[in-house]
Design a protein around this motif. Structure first.
Motif, PDB file in Angstrom:
ATOM      1  N   PHE A 155     123.372  11.439 -41.981  1.00  9.01           N
ATOM      2  CA  PHE A 155     122.768  11.150 -43.278  1.00  9.01           C
ATOM      3  C   PHE A 155     121.402  11.830 -43.416  1.00  9.01           C
ATOM      4  O   PHE A 155     120.501  11.326 -44.089  1.00  9.01           O
ATOM      5  N   ALA A 156     121.267  12.980 -42.785  1.00 12.29           N
ATOM      6  CA  ALA A 156     120.018  13.736 -42.833  1.00 12.29           C
ATOM      7  C   ALA A 156     120.021  14.667 -44.045  1.00 12.29           C
ATOM      8  O   ALA A 156     121.060  15.155 -44.483  1.00 12.29           O
ATOM      9  N   TYR A 157     118.835  14.914 -44.587  1.00  7.91           N
ATOM     10  CA  TYR A 157     118.657  15.854 -45.691  1.00  7.91           C
ATOM     11  C   TYR A 157     117.203  16.322 -45.665  1.00  7.91           C
ATOM     12  O   TYR A 157     116.333  15.692 -45.039  1.00  7.91           O
ATOM     13  N   THR A 158     116.940  17.417 -46.351  1.00  6.56           N
ATOM     14  CA  THR A 158     115.609  18.010 -46.386  1.00  6.56           C
ATOM     15  C   THR A 158     115.097  18.076 -47.816  1.00  6.56           C
ATOM     16  O   THR A 158     115.851  17.858 -48.781  1.00  6.56           O
ATOM     17  N   ALA A 159     113.836  18.442 -47.947  1.00  2.00           N
ATOM     18  CA  ALA A 159     113.267  18.669 -49.275  1.00  2.00           C
ATOM     19  C   ALA A 159     113.996  19.800 -49.983  1.00  2.00           C
ATOM     20  O   ALA A 159     114.245  19.734 -51.197  1.00  2.00           O
ATOM     21  N   SER A 202     118.948   5.075 -43.513  1.00  2.00           N
ATOM     22  CA  SER A 202     119.263   6.139 -42.559  1.00  2.00           C
ATOM     23  C   SER A 202     118.133   6.424 -41.574  1.00  2.00           C
ATOM     24  O   SER A 202     118.372   6.916 -40.474  1.00  2.00           O
ATOM     25  N   GLY A 203     116.884   6.155 -41.968  1.00  2.00           N
ATOM     26  CA  GLY A 203     115.748   6.522 -41.133  1.00  2.00           C
ATOM     27  C   GLY A 203     115.386   7.990 -41.218  1.00  2.00           C
ATOM     28  O   GLY A 203     114.534   8.476 -40.467  1.00  2.00           O
ATOM     29  N   ASN A 204     116.035   8.737 -42.151  1.00  2.00           N
ATOM     30  CA  ASN A 204     115.718  10.160 -42.325  1.00  2.00           C
ATOM     31  C   ASN A 204     114.265  10.327 -42.755  1.00  2.00           C
ATOM     32  O   ASN A 204     113.753   9.568 -43.585  1.00  2.00           O
ATOM     33  N   PHE A 205     113.600  11.358 -42.213  1.00  2.00           N
ATOM     34  CA  PHE A 205     112.176  11.540 -42.485  1.00  2.00           C
ATOM     35  C   PHE A 205     111.876  12.984 -42.863  1.00  2.00           C
ATOM     36  O   PHE A 205     112.371  13.927 -42.234  1.00  2.00           O
ATOM     37  N   ILE A 206     111.053  13.152 -43.886  1.00  2.00           N
ATOM     38  CA  ILE A 206     110.589  14.465 -44.330  1.00  2.00           C
ATOM     39  C   ILE A 206     109.080  14.511 -44.127  1.00  2.00           C
ATOM     40  O   ILE A 206     108.351  13.641 -44.605  1.00  2.00           O
ATOM     41  N   ALA A 207     108.606  15.518 -43.428  1.00  4.80           N
ATOM     42  CA  ALA A 207     107.188  15.630 -43.096  1.00  4.80           C
ATOM     43  C   ALA A 207     106.338  15.860 -44.342  1.00  4.80           C
ATOM     44  O   ALA A 207     106.823  16.330 -45.384  1.00  4.80           O
ATOM     45  N   GLN A 208     105.036  15.556 -44.211  1.00  7.70           N
ATOM     46  CA  GLN A 208     104.123  15.610 -45.357  1.00  7.70           C
ATOM     47  C   GLN A 208     104.095  16.983 -46.028  1.00  7.70           C
ATOM     48  O   GLN A 208     104.111  17.076 -47.262  1.00  7.70           O
ATOM     49  N   ARG A 209     104.084  18.046 -45.253  1.00 11.30           N
ATOM     50  CA  ARG A 209     104.001  19.389 -45.850  1.00 11.30           C
ATOM     51  C   ARG A 209     105.202  19.668 -46.738  1.00 11.30           C
ATOM     52  O   ARG A 209     105.082  20.349 -47.774  1.00 11.30           O
ATOM     53  N   ASP A 210     106.371  19.140 -46.371  1.00 10.57           N
ATOM     54  CA  ASP A 210     107.566  19.354 -47.186  1.00 10.57           C
ATOM     55  C   ASP A 210     107.598  18.424 -48.394  1.00 10.57           C
ATOM     56  O   ASP A 210     108.135  18.796 -49.443  1.00 10.57           O
ATOM     57  N   ALA A 234     106.616   6.385 -38.293  1.00  8.27           N
ATOM     58  CA  ALA A 234     107.006   7.750 -37.934  1.00  8.27           C
ATOM     59  C   ALA A 234     106.027   8.345 -36.928  1.00  8.27           C
ATOM     60  O   ALA A 234     104.841   7.998 -36.899  1.00  8.27           O
ATOM     61  N   THR A 235     106.530   9.244 -36.118  1.00 15.04           N
ATOM     62  CA  THR A 235     105.664   9.944 -35.164  1.00 15.04           C
ATOM     63  C   THR A 235     104.592  10.725 -35.927  1.00 15.04           C
ATOM     64  O   THR A 235     104.891  11.418 -36.900  1.00 15.04           O
ATOM     65  N   GLY A 236     103.336  10.602 -35.489  1.00 16.03           N
ATOM     66  CA  GLY A 236     102.239  11.274 -36.175  1.00 16.03           C
ATOM     67  C   GLY A 236     101.973  10.703 -37.546  1.00 16.03           C
ATOM     68  O   GLY A 236     101.648  11.445 -38.483  1.00 16.03           O
ATOM     69  N   HIS A 237     102.084   9.378 -37.690  1.00 14.07           N
ATOM     70  CA  HIS A 237     102.040   8.758 -39.026  1.00 14.07           C
ATOM     71  C   HIS A 237     100.723   8.992 -39.759  1.00 14.07           C
ATOM     72  O   HIS A 237     100.688   9.017 -40.985  1.00 14.07           O
ATOM     73  N   VAL A 238      99.625   9.147 -39.031  1.00 14.21           N
ATOM     74  CA  VAL A 238      98.326   9.351 -39.690  1.00 14.21           C
ATOM     75  C   VAL A 238      98.349  10.604 -40.553  1.00 14.21           C
ATOM     76  O   VAL A 238      97.707  10.671 -41.610  1.00 14.21           O
ATOM     77  N   ASP A 239      99.121  11.596 -40.136  1.00  9.46           N
ATOM     78  CA  ASP A 239      99.187  12.863 -40.868  1.00  9.46           C
ATOM     79  C   ASP A 239     100.342  12.915 -41.870  1.00  9.46           C
ATOM     80  O   ASP A 239     100.608  13.974 -42.444  1.00  9.46           O
ATOM     81  N   THR A 250     101.023  10.247 -44.397  1.00  9.10           N
ATOM     82  CA  THR A 250     100.879   9.479 -45.629  1.00  9.10           C
ATOM     83  C   THR A 250     100.441  10.362 -46.788  1.00  9.10           C
ATOM     84  O   THR A 250      99.696  11.339 -46.616  1.00  9.10           O
ATOM     85  N   MET A 251     100.888  10.004 -47.978  1.00 10.81           N
ATOM     86  CA  MET A 251     100.472  10.674 -49.213  1.00 10.81           C
ATOM     87  C   MET A 251      99.353   9.893 -49.911  1.00 10.81           C
ATOM     88  O   MET A 251      98.890  10.289 -50.975  1.00 10.81           O
ATOM     89  N   LEU A 252      98.941   8.783 -49.316  1.00 13.03           N
ATOM     90  CA  LEU A 252      97.915   7.954 -49.922  1.00 13.03           C
ATOM     91  C   LEU A 252      96.525   8.510 -49.598  1.00 13.03           C
ATOM     92  O   LEU A 252      95.756   7.939 -48.815  1.00 13.03           O
ATOM     93  N   ARG A 253      96.229   9.628 -50.228  1.00 12.23           N
ATOM     94  CA  ARG A 253      94.923  10.265 -50.106  1.00 12.23           C
ATOM     95  C   ARG A 253      94.513  10.776 -51.482  1.00 12.23           C
ATOM     96  O   ARG A 253      95.344  11.337 -52.215  1.00 12.23           O
ATOM     97  N   ASP A 254      93.257  10.594 -51.810  1.00  8.27           N
ATOM     98  CA  ASP A 254      92.787  10.989 -53.140  1.00  8.27           C
ATOM     99  C   ASP A 254      93.105  12.442 -53.466  1.00  8.27           C
ATOM    100  O   ASP A 254      93.582  12.760 -54.568  1.00  8.27           O
TER     101      ASP A 254
END
Length: 604
Positions: free
Chosen positions: A371-375, A399-407, A432-437, A439-443
């Motif tokens: 059940f994986a997918y990408t941006a 599913s637990g599928n994860f898309i990194a912040q840059r994507d 998620a691994t590396g969760h600090v990097d 999040t989209m919750l930034r001004d």
């Protein structure tokens, strides 16, 4: 051996259920309490049953009729003062019978496992009180016992102290009295106590006096994890019906509640998704120390709570709105897109599509086995679909599928160019691994993409589902202002507000808790992979989607686990998942996870 059941009371708190019947005629899962207990007594070869009746006595006698002739002798003693006396009087009416034989004494509003009566009759001790370790639902007489199971004290309601609950046991209201105990101890004290104190008392008070005056031969018999329940009101009836149901019915009884499982302390809940390592004990102690004030004072309105939420996540106060759980905000956002086509990735958290009309939904169903997918997959699929809103849960549920912040940012830019609003639910991103990097919750991110909304449930990764907290953030100030008008001025309580206020002091503890969680998730993943009938899908969230590949269907496994008091999510019931044998398992603490692994291994 004989049994005496006290069944004279009116059961007023059961309302309509006892309008025309006695309490013991009330049915639990289709079987009346009295039929259930009579069959249990027959099974252990009790010779005689003495029923002390009062309210609706004729109806009870007619209900029992002659159905048990030849199996057990049933006698009746009538309490004509049932509406003016308590159970000490009912038992006094049966005192002569009590002295004639060894006796099992029961109250008529109980439901319990068959094994409880067998425990009593198999024990060599002649005089026993069944007791259960104190749990929050229990009311009435408590006892304290020593390491030899001697009852050292009966604790009436008036003497109950919450600071002593660790040493309390609740009497199950099932006793075994030897004939000599009844003749020479209990009945003489019963007569004396009634003469002095009157008939509006309880028979357990007599046991309390006996215990205090001299070394009694009455001992406690703890029942451990065996099931029982006392049914005094309609909620008791509902809970008992759930506890003593089975299979598919039991699963539905639990799932229809959507929570409140603290009423079932033996239940292992592997459906609800929280952080088992946060809040810390110190943070809970601070909340507890302010309980009286928070209970008696109003919470602040939205202006203050937006300020606290902005401080909590490090974003502009004007960019964020606080909800009574994310569910309140999901409802508002989905209803604000009532006329739009909405792109939804399936399988997903059903609260979102449930708020939409079917014709609005443009589904994306991944056919990847994990059940994986990408941006890129999402941009390619929705490019020509004419959607106005794209929903992305990241990491995805279930599913637990994860898309990194840059994507995610590339996806947000694509949506911006296509004039599509993007809603990112990152309730699980801190797992998620590396969760600090991630999040989209930034001004600066929110300001770059005013077409993007970020939803976050505080229940999940922060481990406080009972506080009902969630936030929605966007640099579209008009949108945030509109959402704030849609929710009540006091939409969260003082406990939730205070939690947000003090969180900053515990932020480093939170990061450590997330690190600890990821270690436990990795360990649990490796343990789950040893279960031969499961295929475990990697996850960056606090749960695993598993395919049941052998021996069972997902429904069968779900029902087997509920018989072990383990509740899991059968994902075959979710949209676009029909026919796929998939389950979702939360990640809990190591002790609970090991218990689940043991149960799963026993089913191999």
């Amino acid at each position: 051996m004989q049994a005496i059941i006290l069944a004279a009371g009116q059961g007023k708190r059961l309302g309509q259920y006892t309008k025309d019947n006695t309490k013991c005629m009330v049915k639990v899962n289709g079987v009346s309490l009295i039929d259930r207990v009579i069959k249990q007594l027959v099974h252990i070869h009790v010779d005689r049953l003495v029923l002390v009746v009062g309210y609706k006595a004729k109806e009870l006698k007619d209900f029992i009729g002659h159905r048990y002739d030849g199996m057990i002798k049933i006698e009746y003693i009538e309490n004509p003062l049932y509406d003016k006396t308590n159970n000490i009087y009912s038992l006094a009416l049966a005192k002569d019978r009590l002295c004639e034989d060894d006796t099992l004494l029961l109250e008529s509003d109980l439901i319990f496992e068959d094994s409880l009566l067998k425990m009593l009759v198999d024990s060599p001790q002649p005089n026993l009180a069944l007791v259960a370790k104190y749990e929050t639902w229990m009311d009435g007489t408590m006892v304290c016992i020593n390491d030899k199971n001697d009852i050292v004290n009966f604790v009436p309601k008036a003497a109950f102290r919450y600071e002593d609950i660790d040493i309390y046991y609740k009497t199950v209201n099932i006793y075994k009295f030897g004939r000599d105990f009844s003749r020479h101890e209990y009945v003489p004290f019963l007569e004396a106590y009634s003469k002095v104190m009157g008939d509006n008392e309880y028979y357990e008070q007599v046991l309390r006096v006996i215990t205090l005056l001299h070394s009694s031969s009455l001992k406690a018999l703890p029942i451990g994890d065996r099931k029982w329940y006392e049914i005094d009101d309609v909620q008791d009836l509902d809970i008992a019906s759930t506890i003593f149901s089975k299979g598919e019915v039991k699963y539905h009884e639990y799932r229809k509640r959507y929570g409140g499982f603290w009423r079932f302390p033996k239940l292992l809940d592997y459906c609800y998704l929280v952080n088992p390592f946060f809040p810390t004990q110190r943070m809970k102690d601070e909340l507890r120390s302010n309980f009286d004030t928070l209970l008696s004072e109003y919470p602040s309105g939205m202006w203050v709570n937006s300020l606290l939420a902005g401080k909590y996540f490090g974003v502009n106060q004007d960019y964020i709105v606080v909800g009574n759980g994310a569910a309140e905000l999901i409802k508002v956002v989905m209803e604000s897109h009532a006329s739009a086509k909405v792109g939804v990735v399936f399988p997903t958290f059903d609260e979102y599509p449930n708020r939409l009309r079917p014709e609005q939904i443009v589904p994306y169903v991944t056919h990847n086995k994990d059940f994986a997918y990408t941006a890129d997959d999402l941009m390619a699929y929705f490019d020509d679909k004419g959607i106005k809103l794209l929903l992305l849960i990241n990491p995805d549920n279930p599913s637990g599928n994860f898309i990194a912040q840059r994507d995610i940012m590339r996806l947000a830019q694509w949506c911006k160019q296509k004039h599509v609003n993007l809603l990112v639910d990152e309730s699980f991103v801190d797992f998620a691994t590396g969760h600090v990097d991630n999040t989209m919750l930034r001004d600066e991110i929110l300001e770059s993409f005013p077409n993007m909304m970020v939803m976050k449930s505080i229940s999940k990764s922060y481990g406080v589902p009972g506080l009902r907290l969630g936030v929605l953030a966007s640099s579209d100030k008009a949108l945030i202002a509109k959402v704030k008008k849609e929710v009540p001025i006091w939409n969260i309580n003082s406990f939730a507000e205070f939690y947000m206020q003090i969180f900053g002091k515990y932020e480093s503890d939170y990061r450590l808790a997330c690190d600890k969680f990821r270690e436990e998730r990795d360990r649990f993943f490796n343990e789950l992979k040893t279960i031969p009938y499961l295929r475990v899908i990697p996850s960056q969230a606090n749960f695993f989607l598993c395919e049941v590949v052998d021996k069972y269907t997902s429904a069968q496994l779900t029902q087997l686990l509920i018989e072990h008091d383990v509740l899991i999510s059968d994902c075959a019931r979710k949209r676009n998942m029909a026919g796929q044998n998939l389950i979702r398992l939360a990640v809990r603490g190591s002790a609970d996870n090991d218990k689940l692994i043991g149960i799963l291994q026993s089913l191999a």
